[in-house]
Design a protein around this motif. Structure first.
Motif, short mmCIF file in Angstrom:
data_model
loop_
_atom_site.label_atom_id
_atom_site.label_comp_id
_atom_site.label_asym_id
_atom_site.label_seq_id
_atom_site.Cartn_x
_atom_site.Cartn_y
_atom_site.Cartn_z
N ILE A 174 0.84 -1.21 0.00
CA ILE A 174 0.00 0.00 0.00
C ILE A 174 0.87 1.25 0.00
O ILE A 174 0.66 2.19 -0.78
CB ILE A 174 -0.94 0.00 1.22
CG1 ILE A 174 -2.03 -1.07 1.05
CG2 ILE A 174 -1.59 1.38 1.41
CD1 ILE A 174 -2.88 -1.28 2.30
N SER A 175 1.87 1.27 0.87
CA SER A 175 2.76 2.43 0.97
C SER A 175 3.53 2.65 -0.32
O SER A 175 3.63 3.78 -0.82
CB SER A 175 3.73 2.25 2.14
OG SER A 175 3.04 2.14 3.37
N ALA A 176 4.08 1.58 -0.87
CA ALA A 176 4.85 1.69 -2.10
C ALA A 176 3.98 2.17 -3.26
O ALA A 176 4.39 3.03 -4.05
CB ALA A 176 5.50 0.35 -2.44
N ASN A 177 2.78 1.62 -3.36
CA ASN A 177 1.90 2.01 -4.46
C ASN A 177 1.46 3.47 -4.35
O ASN A 177 1.31 4.17 -5.36
CB ASN A 177 0.68 1.10 -4.51
CG ASN A 177 0.98 -0.23 -5.19
OD1 ASN A 177 1.95 -0.34 -5.95
ND2 ASN A 177 0.17 -1.23 -4.93
N LEU A 178 1.26 3.96 -3.14
CA LEU A 178 0.93 5.37 -2.95
C LEU A 178 2.06 6.27 -3.45
O LEU A 178 1.82 7.29 -4.10
CB LEU A 178 0.65 5.65 -1.47
CG LEU A 178 -0.71 5.22 -0.93
CD1 LEU A 178 -0.74 5.34 0.59
CD2 LEU A 178 -1.82 6.05 -1.55
N VAL A 179 3.28 5.87 -3.15
CA VAL A 179 4.44 6.65 -3.58
C VAL A 179 4.60 6.59 -5.10
O VAL A 179 4.85 7.61 -5.75
CB VAL A 179 5.72 6.16 -2.88
CG1 VAL A 179 6.94 6.87 -3.43
CG2 VAL A 179 5.62 6.39 -1.37
N LEU A 180 4.45 5.42 -5.66
CA LEU A 180 4.55 5.28 -7.12
C LEU A 180 3.51 6.16 -7.81
O LEU A 180 3.80 6.80 -8.82
CB LEU A 180 4.37 3.81 -7.51
CG LEU A 180 5.48 2.87 -7.09
CD1 LEU A 180 5.09 1.42 -7.36
CD2 LEU A 180 6.80 3.20 -7.80
N GLU A 181 2.31 6.20 -7.24
CA GLU A 181 1.26 7.05 -7.81
C GLU A 181 1.65 8.53 -7.74
O GLU A 181 1.41 9.29 -8.68
CB GLU A 181 -0.05 6.82 -7.05
CG GLU A 181 -1.24 7.58 -7.64
CD GLU A 181 -2.53 7.29 -6.91
OE1 GLU A 181 -3.56 7.85 -7.31
OE2 GLU A 181 -2.52 6.51 -5.93
#
Length: 217
Positions: free
Chosen positions: A23-30
């Motif tokens: 979740i954290s990684a995907n938020l940053v990628l977004e």
């Protein structure tokens, strides 16, 4: 049993943290307008530390400047509130209670940044006597380099060949072998038994309580 000890990996071994990492990684990628990934893909992204995670997450043609920015932002986001899904695996507390009662020395060696490693240990395992707790630190080699594992063995005053190194990935098994410790793979972790066996695991434990059986061998 006093002449034996055990070193645990953290993520995928003691705690199931995959969803919150994803979740954290995907938020940053977004935030960086980069494509995200399914949670299942993160099983193969983790294990080598935060920098390896980011390297696996971003597009292959990403430059080092972008990777560093994503890494820095990931640490910020992961440190905020995305820990609602992280919990110890069922049965872990019972195993730690028994190890504590039997006065078996226990430690943690993770490639998770040291700050986060200590934070999770404080949150979930403060009742247990972990004598050594080590996450990834700057200018200290990561697993599978044996340096820190051997430092833990020296602190325990126990020979490496009498220490079980328990983890869920090839990195953990290689760390154990490089340290001349006993490599133990867990079936419930992020990777699975095939990877563990192929990399030289001496034992595969099906459930946390099976860890206790290792001391009967």
């Amino acid at each position: 049993m006093k002449n034996k000890a055990i070193i645990f990996d953290l993520d995928g071994t003691l705690i199931d943290s995959l969803k919150d990492i994803a979740i954290s990684a995907n938020l940053v990628l977004e935030e960086f307008n980069l494509p995200g990934h399914d949670i299942s893909e993160y099983k193969n992204f983790v294990g080598g530390g935060a920098s390896v995670l980011v390297n696996n997450c971003v597009p292959k043609n990403s430059n080092e400047d972008l990777k560093q920015k994503v890494l820095n932002r990931f640490k910020e986001v992961y440190d905020q509130e995305h820990h609602l899904n992280t919990q110890p695996y069922d049965g872990i507390y019972e195993v730690l209670e028994q190890l504590t009662k039997q006065n078996i020395k226990i430690g943690i060696l993770s490639n998770k940044p040291h700050y986060f490693t200590c934070k999770y240990v404080e949150e979930f395992f403060s009742d247990y006597n972990f004598l050594e707790i080590h996450g990834q630190k700057e200018n200290v080699p990561k697993k599978p380099n044996p340096m820190v594992a051997l430092e833990i063995a020296n602190s325990f005053n126990i020979k490496p060949e009498n220490i079980f190194f328990v983890g869920d990935s090839d990195v953990d098994i290689k760390t154990a072998i490089n340290s001349k410790m006993i490599p133990v793979g867990v079936k419930w972790g992020f990777r699975g038994p095939r990877e563990l066996i192929e990399n030289g695991a001496k034992y595969i434990v099906d459930t946390p309580k099976d860890i206790l059986k290792l001391f009967e061998k």
